[in-house]
Write a protein that holds these residues in place. Structure first.
Motif, PDB file in Angstrom:
ATOM      1  N   LYS A  53      -6.166   1.913 -17.865  1.00  0.00           N
ATOM      2  CA  LYS A  53      -5.980   1.983 -16.347  1.00  0.00           C
ATOM      3  C   LYS A  53      -7.799   1.640 -15.960  1.00  0.00           C
ATOM      4  O   LYS A  53      -8.301   1.268 -14.781  1.00  0.00           O
ATOM      5  CB  LYS A  53      -5.887   3.514 -16.217  1.00  0.00           C
TER       6      LYS A  53
ATOM      7  N   MET B 150      -7.866  -1.791 -15.117  1.00  0.00           N
ATOM      8  CA  MET B 150      -6.729  -2.381 -13.569  1.00  0.00           C
ATOM      9  C   MET B 150      -7.948  -1.662 -12.739  1.00  0.00           C
ATOM     10  O   MET B 150      -7.627  -2.315 -11.487  1.00  0.00           O
ATOM     11  CB  MET B 150      -5.595  -1.707 -13.170  1.00  0.00           C
ATOM     12  N   ASP B 151      -8.424   0.132 -12.522  1.00  0.00           N
ATOM     13  CA  ASP B 151      -8.679  -0.254 -11.597  1.00  0.00           C
ATOM     14  C   ASP B 151      -9.825  -0.768 -10.820  1.00  0.00           C
ATOM     15  O   ASP B 151     -10.537  -0.785  -9.442  1.00  0.00           O
ATOM     16  CB  ASP B 151      -9.561   1.341 -11.903  1.00  0.00           C
TER      17      ASP B 151
ATOM     18  N   ALA C 267     -10.255  -4.052 -11.332  1.00  0.00           N
ATOM     19  CA  ALA C 267      -9.231  -5.717 -10.931  1.00  0.00           C
ATOM     20  C   ALA C 267      -9.488  -4.487  -9.734  1.00  0.00           C
ATOM     21  O   ALA C 267      -9.452  -5.759  -8.870  1.00  0.00           O
ATOM     22  CB  ALA C 267      -9.251  -5.441 -11.876  1.00  0.00           C
ATOM     23  N   LYS C 268      -9.164  -3.927  -9.292  1.00  0.00           N
ATOM     24  CA  LYS C 268      -8.728  -3.303  -7.767  1.00  0.00           C
ATOM     25  C   LYS C 268      -9.846  -3.708  -6.764  1.00  0.00           C
ATOM     26  O   LYS C 268      -9.316  -4.637  -5.893  1.00  0.00           O
ATOM     27  CB  LYS C 268      -7.837  -2.515  -8.205  1.00  0.00           C
ATOM     28  N   GLN C 269     -10.499  -2.855  -7.526  1.00  0.00           N
ATOM     29  CA  GLN C 269     -11.891  -2.873  -6.674  1.00  0.00           C
ATOM     30  C   GLN C 269     -12.716  -4.432  -5.750  1.00  0.00           C
ATOM     31  O   GLN C 269     -12.914  -4.818  -5.097  1.00  0.00           O
ATOM     32  CB  GLN C 269     -12.658  -1.823  -7.135  1.00  0.00           C
TER      33      GLN C 269
ATOM     34  N   LYS D  79     -10.959  -6.495  -6.444  1.00  0.00           N
ATOM     35  CA  LYS D  79     -10.057  -7.511  -5.587  1.00  0.00           C
ATOM     36  C   LYS D  79     -10.421  -7.502  -3.962  1.00  0.00           C
ATOM     37  O   LYS D  79      -9.859  -8.503  -2.887  1.00  0.00           O
ATOM     38  CB  LYS D  79      -8.849  -7.603  -5.632  1.00  0.00           C
ATOM     39  N   GLU D  80      -9.648  -5.621  -3.452  1.00  0.00           N
ATOM     40  CA  GLU D  80     -10.265  -5.579  -2.645  1.00  0.00           C
ATOM     41  C   GLU D  80     -11.321  -6.559  -1.186  1.00  0.00           C
ATOM     42  O   GLU D  80     -11.788  -6.665  -0.194  1.00  0.00           O
ATOM     43  CB  GLU D  80     -11.353  -3.711  -2.304  1.00  0.00           C
TER      44      GLU D  80
ATOM     45  N   ASP E 228     -10.844 -10.121  -1.028  1.00  0.00           N
ATOM     46  CA  ASP E 228      -9.978  -9.558   0.122  1.00  0.00           C
ATOM     47  C   ASP E 228     -10.667  -9.676   1.176  1.00  0.00           C
ATOM     48  O   ASP E 228     -10.776 -10.625   2.850  1.00  0.00           O
ATOM     49  CB  ASP E 228      -9.414  -8.385   0.169  1.00  0.00           C
TER      50      ASP E 228
ATOM     51  N   LEU F 243      -7.709  -9.896 -13.300  1.00  0.00           N
ATOM     52  CA  LEU F 243      -7.786  -9.515 -11.817  1.00  0.00           C
ATOM     53  C   LEU F 243      -6.568 -11.190 -11.472  1.00  0.00           C
ATOM     54  O   LEU F 243      -6.022 -10.656 -10.472  1.00  0.00           O
ATOM     55  CB  LEU F 243      -9.019 -10.384 -12.066  1.00  0.00           C
TER      56      LEU F 243
ATOM     57  N   LEU G 265      -3.447  -9.459 -10.648  1.00  0.00           N
ATOM     58  CA  LEU G 265      -3.240  -8.985  -9.382  1.00  0.00           C
ATOM     59  C   LEU G 265      -2.952  -9.489  -8.290  1.00  0.00           C
ATOM     60  O   LEU G 265      -3.104  -9.183  -6.710  1.00  0.00           O
ATOM     61  CB  LEU G 265      -4.448  -7.667  -9.098  1.00  0.00           C
TER      62      LEU G 265
ATOM     63  N   CYS H  97      -5.973 -11.618  -8.238  1.00  0.00           N
ATOM     64  CA  CYS H  97      -7.131 -12.335  -7.632  1.00  0.00           C
ATOM     65  C   CYS H  97      -7.647 -13.638  -8.397  1.00  0.00           C
ATOM     66  O   CYS H  97      -7.664 -13.270  -9.769  1.00  0.00           O
ATOM     67  CB  CYS H  97      -7.670 -11.226  -7.409  1.00  0.00           C
TER      68      CYS H  97
END
Ligand code: UDP
Length: 172
Positions: free
Chosen positions: A37, A40-41, A43-45, A47-48, A51, A100, A103, A105
């Motif tokens: 978890k 993935m968290d 990786a999401k940050q 990616k933001e 982006d 990444l 997601l 990315c």
């Protein structure tokens, strides 16, 4: 979309960022070396930020798997133990690259230590080309030399890629 991105880019305080992530952050609260978890968290940050139009390079540590100073009691030769630590950073880089990519990315792991069957060999020139294409570059293998840490690698890579800022995220 292209013009939107370049507008966003010109508003950014930092256009090219070098982030140092300690291996320990991947562990989260888990007893294992990885907490899925957390992986993935994180990786999401990342990616933001990508982006927003920011170029992101990440130097990854190995402390969740192997650190010289945590294993001194084993009395392994220092160079062997440090090589094991650098290989630990390669494992982390591959895991984070996969997170990444999962997601959507684009990410490229590169290693200063030769492991070409698994990931590209580090070169500043190739790293900069990836970054310019909007890919996250994950720098593994530390400096590629024993007797150093990934913090030294982070300082080196930040200079080599011409980062605007060096940020460090660590639990240690
Ligand atoms: N290491 C090394 N040379 C380097 C970077 C790392 O020999 O250029 C070895 C060293 O044994 C270190 C281990 O790899 O203890 C893991 O790196 P580090 O301790 O920096 O990881 P972190 O604490 O940031 O997760």
């Amino acid at each position: 979309l292209a013009s939107n991105n370049s507008e966003k880019k010109s508003e950014l305080a930092y256009k090219r960022v070098l982030l140092k992530l300690s291996g320990e952050v991947f562990k989260g609260e888990s007893e294992d070396v990885f907490d899925g978890k957390v992986l993935m968290d994180l990786a999401k940050q990342v990616k933001e930020v990508v982006d927003l139009g920011c170029e992101v390079g990440i130097v990854i540590g190995g402390g969740n798997i192997w650190r010289f100073r945590d294993n001194e009691h084993l009395r392994l030769p220092r160079v062997t133990s440090d090589m094991m630590g650098m290989l630990a950073t390669v494992m982390n880089a591959l895991a984070f690259e996969a997170a990444l990519n999962d997601l959507g990315c684009e990410a490229r792991a590169m290693s200063a230590l030769g492991c070409e069957a698994a990931l590209e060999r580090y070169s500043a020139k190739k790293a900069k080309a990836h970054l310019a294409k909007g890919r996250v570059v994950i720098f593994a293998g530390g400096t590629g030399s024993p007797f150093f840490t990934t913090d030294s690698a982070a300082a080196l890579r930040a200079l080599e890629i011409g980062a605007d800022v060096l940020l460090k995220a660590t639990k240690v």
